[in-house]
Design an enzyme around this catalytic site. Structure first.
Site, mmCIF file in Angstrom:
data_model
loop_
_atom_site.group_PDB
_atom_site.id
_atom_site.type_symbol
_atom_site.label_atom_id
_atom_site.label_comp_id
_atom_site.label_asym_id
_atom_site.label_seq_id
_atom_site.Cartn_x
_atom_site.Cartn_y
_atom_site.Cartn_z
ATOM 1 N N HIS A 74 37.302 15.392 73.820
ATOM 2 C CA HIS A 74 37.859 16.442 72.964
ATOM 3 C C HIS A 74 36.843 17.568 72.775
ATOM 4 O O HIS A 74 37.145 18.752 72.985
ATOM 5 C CB HIS A 74 38.253 15.828 71.618
ATOM 6 C CG HIS A 74 38.800 16.788 70.621
ATOM 7 N ND1 HIS A 74 40.082 16.718 70.149
ATOM 8 C CD2 HIS A 74 38.233 17.849 69.983
ATOM 9 C CE1 HIS A 74 40.283 17.697 69.270
ATOM 10 N NE2 HIS A 74 39.160 18.389 69.147
ATOM 11 N N GLU A 75 35.625 17.193 72.380
ATOM 12 C CA GLU A 75 34.597 18.205 72.104
ATOM 13 C C GLU A 75 34.098 18.861 73.389
ATOM 14 O O GLU A 75 33.853 20.075 73.419
ATOM 15 C CB GLU A 75 33.446 17.591 71.312
ATOM 16 C CG GLU A 75 33.854 16.969 69.980
ATOM 17 C CD GLU A 75 34.672 17.876 69.065
ATOM 18 O OE1 GLU A 75 34.569 19.122 69.167
ATOM 19 O OE2 GLU A 75 35.430 17.337 68.242
ATOM 20 N N HIS A 78 36.368 21.643 74.370
ATOM 21 C CA HIS A 78 36.128 22.893 73.642
ATOM 22 C C HIS A 78 35.018 23.706 74.306
ATOM 23 O O HIS A 78 35.151 24.925 74.496
ATOM 24 C CB HIS A 78 35.730 22.611 72.183
ATOM 25 C CG HIS A 78 36.871 22.222 71.306
ATOM 26 N ND1 HIS A 78 37.984 23.006 71.108
ATOM 27 C CD2 HIS A 78 37.056 21.108 70.545
ATOM 28 C CE1 HIS A 78 38.813 22.409 70.267
ATOM 29 N NE2 HIS A 78 38.274 21.250 69.923
#
Length: 162
Positions: A74-75, A78
């Site tokens: 997820h990170e 980003h």
């Protein structure tokens, strides 16, 4: 708080994710720094311009597999989206595409980890669904008249309990 074996495991997984991204996009992305600091109820936070990912050590200890399988991709997504497209919606179509296409992960925007190990201070509120614990920061914003909050289920405005 996080032992060296867990740090090594996360570092290895980070390397694997970047190997996948480099192959998919046919370019090299610089590995980000990993830090481990508490950050409220956030499992992880991507610092786009610093190329850094912060992971919540308390939640990590209680949810190691989910951090490896979901939070880290997820990170990383980003950071990759920022490097590919610049500033876009945080969980927009670009981010969702990287999650699905590159990492084969569901593009979930919220975790459902048990937050009790964080020992966060909360204020009691209620709606038609029942009691809801609101963070002290949100509670103070309500007291100052700056914010009102709505229940995600019943869509009623939250009211202080009692």
């Amino acid at each position: 708080m996080i032992d060296s074996a867990d740090k090594a495991l996360l570092s290895q997984r980070l390397g694997e994710l970047y190997t996948e991204a480099n192959a998919y996009f046919k370019r090299h992305f610089p590995l980000p720094e990993l830090t481990y600091r508490r950050s409220g109820r956030h499992a992880g936070t991507a610092f786009l311009q610093q190329n850094r990912i912060n992971l919540n050590p308390v939640l990590l200890q209680h949810n190691r597999d989910a951090f490896i399988g979901d939070v880290l991709p997820h990170e990383v997504s980003h950071l990759l989206v920022f490097q590919l497209f610049g500033r876009v919606k945080p969980h927009g179509k670009e981010w969702q595409s990287v999650m699905r296409e590159v990492f084969k992960c569901a593009p979930e925007t919220r975790h459902d980890f048990d937050l009790s190990p964080l020992k966060l201070r909360t204020a009691d509120y209620e709606c038609a669904c029942g009691p809801i614990a609101l963070s002290i920061r949100r509670h103070n914003a309500v007291l100052r008249g700056q914010k009102q909050y709505i229940c995600r289920q019943c869509r009623q405005q939250l009211k202080p309990a009692g």
